[in-house]
Scaffold this motif. Structure first.
Motif, PDB file in Angstrom:
ATOM      1  N   ASN A   8       0.814  -1.170   0.069  1.00  0.00           N
ATOM      2  CA  ASN A   8       0.025   0.198   0.036  1.00  0.00           C
ATOM      3  C   ASN A   8       0.928   1.109  -0.027  1.00  0.00           C
ATOM      4  O   ASN A   8       1.353   1.653   1.006  1.00  0.00           O
ATOM      5  N   LEU A   9       1.160   1.755  -1.008  1.00  0.00           N
ATOM      6  CA  LEU A   9       1.884   3.157  -1.471  1.00  0.00           C
ATOM      7  C   LEU A   9       1.496   4.185  -0.433  1.00  0.00           C
ATOM      8  O   LEU A   9       2.441   4.780   0.153  1.00  0.00           O
ATOM      9  N   ILE A  14       0.304   4.123   2.520  1.00  0.00           N
ATOM     10  CA  ILE A  14       0.538   3.888   3.924  1.00  0.00           C
ATOM     11  C   ILE A  14       2.110   4.021   4.059  1.00  0.00           C
ATOM     12  O   ILE A  14       2.594   4.549   5.095  1.00  0.00           O
ATOM     13  N   MET A  15       2.917   3.375   3.073  1.00  0.00           N
ATOM     14  CA  MET A  15       4.286   3.439   3.378  1.00  0.00           C
ATOM     15  C   MET A  15       4.745   4.822   3.315  1.00  0.00           C
ATOM     16  O   MET A  15       5.677   5.222   4.053  1.00  0.00           O
ATOM     17  N   ILE A  16       4.126   5.589   2.276  1.00  0.00           N
ATOM     18  CA  ILE A  16       4.479   7.314   2.259  1.00  0.00           C
ATOM     19  C   ILE A  16       4.401   7.668   3.477  1.00  0.00           C
ATOM     20  O   ILE A  16       5.078   8.519   4.285  1.00  0.00           O
ATOM     21  N   GLY A  17       3.058   7.257   4.300  1.00  0.00           N
ATOM     22  CA  GLY A  17       2.863   7.835   5.578  1.00  0.00           C
ATOM     23  C   GLY A  17       3.852   7.324   6.772  1.00  0.00           C
ATOM     24  O   GLY A  17       4.092   8.319   7.370  1.00  0.00           O
ATOM     25  N   LEU A  18       4.246   6.192   6.317  1.00  0.00           N
ATOM     26  CA  LEU A  18       5.166   5.856   7.426  1.00  0.00           C
ATOM     27  C   LEU A  18       6.411   6.646   7.460  1.00  0.00           C
ATOM     28  O   LEU A  18       7.024   6.902   8.354  1.00  0.00           O
ATOM     29  N   TYR A  19       6.886   6.755   6.141  1.00  0.00           N
ATOM     30  CA  TYR A  19       7.984   7.402   5.880  1.00  0.00           C
ATOM     31  C   TYR A  19       7.760   8.988   6.338  1.00  0.00           C
ATOM     32  O   TYR A  19       8.888   9.711   7.018  1.00  0.00           O
ATOM     33  N   ILE A  20       6.853   9.554   6.340  1.00  0.00           N
ATOM     34  CA  ILE A  20       6.490  10.853   6.560  1.00  0.00           C
ATOM     35  C   ILE A  20       6.375  10.981   8.222  1.00  0.00           C
ATOM     36  O   ILE A  20       6.960  11.906   8.786  1.00  0.00           O
ATOM     37  N   ALA A  21       5.812  10.157   8.595  1.00  0.00           N
ATOM     38  CA  ALA A  21       5.316  10.114  10.295  1.00  0.00           C
ATOM     39  C   ALA A  21       6.550  10.078  11.037  1.00  0.00           C
ATOM     40  O   ALA A  21       6.779  10.695  12.211  1.00  0.00           O
ATOM     41  N   VAL A  22       7.721   9.556  10.693  1.00  0.00           N
ATOM     42  CA  VAL A  22       8.824   9.334  11.488  1.00  0.00           C
ATOM     43  C   VAL A  22       9.545  10.773  11.510  1.00  0.00           C
ATOM     44  O   VAL A  22      10.357  10.846  12.604  1.00  0.00           O
ATOM     45  N   ILE A  23       9.534  11.520  10.562  1.00  0.00           N
ATOM     46  CA  ILE A  23      10.213  12.690  10.516  1.00  0.00           C
ATOM     47  C   ILE A  23       9.709  13.587  11.794  1.00  0.00           C
ATOM     48  O   ILE A  23      10.660  14.063  12.591  1.00  0.00           O
ATOM     49  N   PRO A  24       8.521  14.027  12.135  1.00  0.00           N
ATOM     50  CA  PRO A  24       8.224  14.845  13.397  1.00  0.00           C
ATOM     51  C   PRO A  24       8.515  13.994  14.695  1.00  0.00           C
ATOM     52  O   PRO A  24       8.881  14.548  15.657  1.00  0.00           O
ATOM     53  N   ALA A  25       8.280  12.509  14.480  1.00  0.00           N
ATOM     54  CA  ALA A  25       8.314  11.833  15.861  1.00  0.00           C
ATOM     55  C   ALA A  25       9.812  11.816  16.009  1.00  0.00           C
ATOM     56  O   ALA A  25       9.927  12.208  17.411  1.00  0.00           O
ATOM     57  N   LEU A  26      10.736  11.483  15.508  1.00  0.00           N
ATOM     58  CA  LEU A  26      12.038  11.343  15.883  1.00  0.00           C
ATOM     59  C   LEU A  26      12.818  12.762  15.957  1.00  0.00           C
ATOM     60  O   LEU A  26      13.841  12.807  16.757  1.00  0.00           O
ATOM     61  N   GLY A  27      12.238  13.529  14.914  1.00  0.00           N
ATOM     62  CA  GLY A  27      12.667  15.191  15.135  1.00  0.00           C
ATOM     63  C   GLY A  27      12.451  15.676  16.286  1.00  0.00           C
ATOM     64  O   GLY A  27      13.148  16.479  17.082  1.00  0.00           O
TER      65      GLY A  27
END
Length: 129
Positions: A34-35, A37-50
């Motif tokens: 699911n493209l 969902i995968m894009i969302g996972l890539y984007i979600a880690v930016i603010p979380a880990l940032g």
């Protein structure tokens, strides 16, 4: 606790929590076919880990150079342990399809790069008292 030890501990705890999450419920959110969902996972880690990285940098009032060192300490535990997690993917994550291993490895590289980028881009000046 100094910033290096704290960063190492934070990185280990994030790695452990993420590994447990993927092991227990990863099949519900790590949907490699699911493209969106995968894009969302890539984007979600930016603010979380940032947010985590910046919080540590500010907590210890780290200079740019110290932020880079802290970021390296944050990613080291995960990079070491995830080398084994990706190598033995089908045994560690039996709930995920075996063909998800390459996407998992790519996503992990992204995650670690994000933390390192935040370390490099931190422009805080250390104030000596």
């Amino acid at each position: 606790m100094n910033y290096k030890a704290f960063s190492l501990l934070a990185g280990f705890l994030v790695w452990m929590a993420a590994t447990i999450l993927f092991r227990t419920v990863g099949e519900y959110f790590f949907l490699t076919d699911n493209l969106i969902i995968m894009i969302g996972l890539y984007i979600a880690v930016i603010p979380a880990l940032g947010t985590l990285a910046i919080w540590i940098f500010r907590k210890y009032k780290l200079s740019n150079q110290e932020s880079i060192v802290a970021a390296v300490h944050m990613v080291l535990p995960g990079m070491l342990f995830d080398a084994f997690c990706t190598q033995f993917f089908k045994h560690i994550f039996p709930n995920l399809p075996e063909n998800a291993a390459s996407s998992f490895g790519a996503w992990l590289m992204w995650v670690y790069a994000i933390v390192l980028i935040f370390g490099v881009l931190n422009k805080t000046k250390k104030i000596n008292k």
